[in-house]
Design a protein around this motif. Structure first.
Motif, mmCIF file in Angstrom:
data_model
loop_
_atom_site.group_PDB
_atom_site.id
_atom_site.type_symbol
_atom_site.label_atom_id
_atom_site.label_comp_id
_atom_site.label_asym_id
_atom_site.label_seq_id
_atom_site.Cartn_x
_atom_site.Cartn_y
_atom_site.Cartn_z
ATOM 1 N N VAL A 168 14.491 37.170 28.183
ATOM 2 C CA VAL A 168 15.669 38.012 27.966
ATOM 3 C C VAL A 168 15.214 39.371 27.458
ATOM 4 C CG1 VAL A 168 17.158 36.028 27.422
ATOM 5 C CG2 VAL A 168 16.001 37.253 25.562
ATOM 6 N N TYR A 169 16.111 40.354 27.607
ATOM 7 C CA TYR A 169 15.867 41.667 27.021
ATOM 8 C C TYR A 169 16.319 41.659 25.560
ATOM 9 C CZ TYR A 169 15.226 43.243 31.838
ATOM 10 O OH TYR A 169 14.777 43.390 33.118
ATOM 11 N N ARG A 170 16.081 42.741 24.856
ATOM 12 C CA ARG A 170 16.414 42.807 23.433
ATOM 13 C C ARG A 170 17.909 42.650 23.166
ATOM 14 N NH1 ARG A 170 12.708 44.472 19.844
ATOM 15 N NH2 ARG A 170 14.346 45.274 18.474
ATOM 16 N N ASP A 171 18.751 42.999 24.140
ATOM 17 C CA ASP A 171 20.196 42.843 23.961
ATOM 18 C C ASP A 171 20.695 41.473 24.410
ATOM 19 O OD1 ASP A 171 19.893 43.130 26.673
ATOM 20 O OD2 ASP A 171 21.197 44.882 26.862
ATOM 21 N N GLY A 172 19.761 40.583 24.792
ATOM 22 C CA GLY A 172 20.131 39.222 25.167
ATOM 23 C C GLY A 172 20.410 39.013 26.636
ATOM 24 N N VAL A 173 20.420 40.066 27.424
ATOM 25 C CA VAL A 173 20.655 39.931 28.864
ATOM 26 C C VAL A 173 19.474 39.199 29.494
ATOM 27 C CG1 VAL A 173 20.936 41.169 31.048
ATOM 28 C CG2 VAL A 173 22.093 41.980 28.981
ATOM 29 N N SER A 197 14.469 31.962 22.781
ATOM 30 C CA SER A 197 14.276 31.413 21.433
ATOM 31 C C SER A 197 13.638 32.432 20.496
ATOM 32 C CB SER A 197 13.423 30.149 21.494
ATOM 33 O OG SER A 197 14.131 29.093 22.117
ATOM 34 N N ALA A 198 12.650 33.181 21.013
ATOM 35 C CA ALA A 198 12.003 34.204 20.189
ATOM 36 C C ALA A 198 13.000 35.292 19.808
ATOM 37 C CB ALA A 198 10.817 34.799 20.934
ATOM 38 N N TYR A 252 18.676 30.260 22.617
ATOM 39 C CA TYR A 252 17.601 29.273 22.708
ATOM 40 C C TYR A 252 17.122 29.207 24.146
ATOM 41 C CZ TYR A 252 18.593 27.207 18.087
ATOM 42 O OH TYR A 252 18.748 26.987 16.750
ATOM 43 N N GLY A 253 15.873 28.793 24.330
ATOM 44 C CA GLY A 253 15.351 28.572 25.674
ATOM 45 C C GLY A 253 14.058 29.315 25.938
#
Length: 213
Positions: A64-69, A87-88, A59-60
């Motif tokens: 972020v990158y596709r891996d969540g970093v 969030s997206a 969330y937020g």
């Protein structure tokens, strides 16, 4: 008509008429419940990639990158890579998981019932899939799960029963969800509870008068 003939006729009617509907419903309910409940762990732990499991609760508004970093925390050059808000990324991850989950679970339930010679009407199948899929998305996103935990006074269980992990450098940290936590136990229990309702609705739609093809 003789007494013996009447008795045989009534027994036949009991087996093929009034008594057949409850038996049919119980058998179908058991088959669907087995498919929904027992396929669930496979969908969550084998068919769900690790990056999806990690990202689906993000969330937020930060990027972020596709891996969540998080953008700015990368350790190598990642210029040109797609980024999006946390969030997206979380919504995309949970949508991908639910589509995969629903396809496998629904396909398994249809294959199982057809293997036993029973054809569940498409409307009933879709209703069960919709219940399982929509609730799975809401629960896995995390926010609704935590609200339910608060309302049912299970938040202490979630906060207390966390897991200890080692990062790649050998540092110890705690994790509130994932294998070994109260979160994943309550999550699985909630999904399986919903599965009972989904199976019941599917059975009712499939066996109501005029419902079965």
């Amino acid at each position: 008509m003789s007494t013996a003939t009447t008795r045989i006729t009534l027994q036949s009617l009991a087996l093929t008429g009034t008594m057949s509907r409850p038996i049919e419903r119980l058998a179908l309910f058991g088959s669907l419940l087995a498919a929904f409940g027992e396929i669930h762990p496979f969908c969550d732990h084998w068919a769900q990639p690790s990056v999806t499991a990690y990202c689906k609760r993000l969330y937020g508004d930060h990027r972020v990158y596709r891996d969540g970093v998080v953008v700015g925390e990368e350790t190598n050059d990642r210029s040109g890579e797609q980024t999006m808000t946390a969030s997206a990324r979380g919504r995309r991850a949970v949508a991908f998981h639910v589509v995969t989950y629903t396809a496998i679970q629904t396909g398994a339930s249809v294959a199982l019932t057809r293997a036993f010679g029973y054809r569940v009407p498409a409307a009933a199948v879709l209703a069960g899939a919709a219940i399982n899929g929509a609730t799975h998305a809401a629960i896995d996103r995390g926010a609704l799960f935590l609200r339910l935990a608060d309302r049912t006074r299970q938040r202490g269980y979630v906060d207390h029963c966390q897991a200890v992990r080692l990062d790649k450098d050998g540092n110890v940290h705690s994790e509130i969800n994932g294998p070994g936590t109260a979160w994943i136990e309550l999550d699985a229990a909630l999904h399986r509870f919903v599965g009972v309702g989904a199976a019941a609705v599917t059975v009712w739609l499939a066996t109501r008068r005029g419902g079965r093809k």
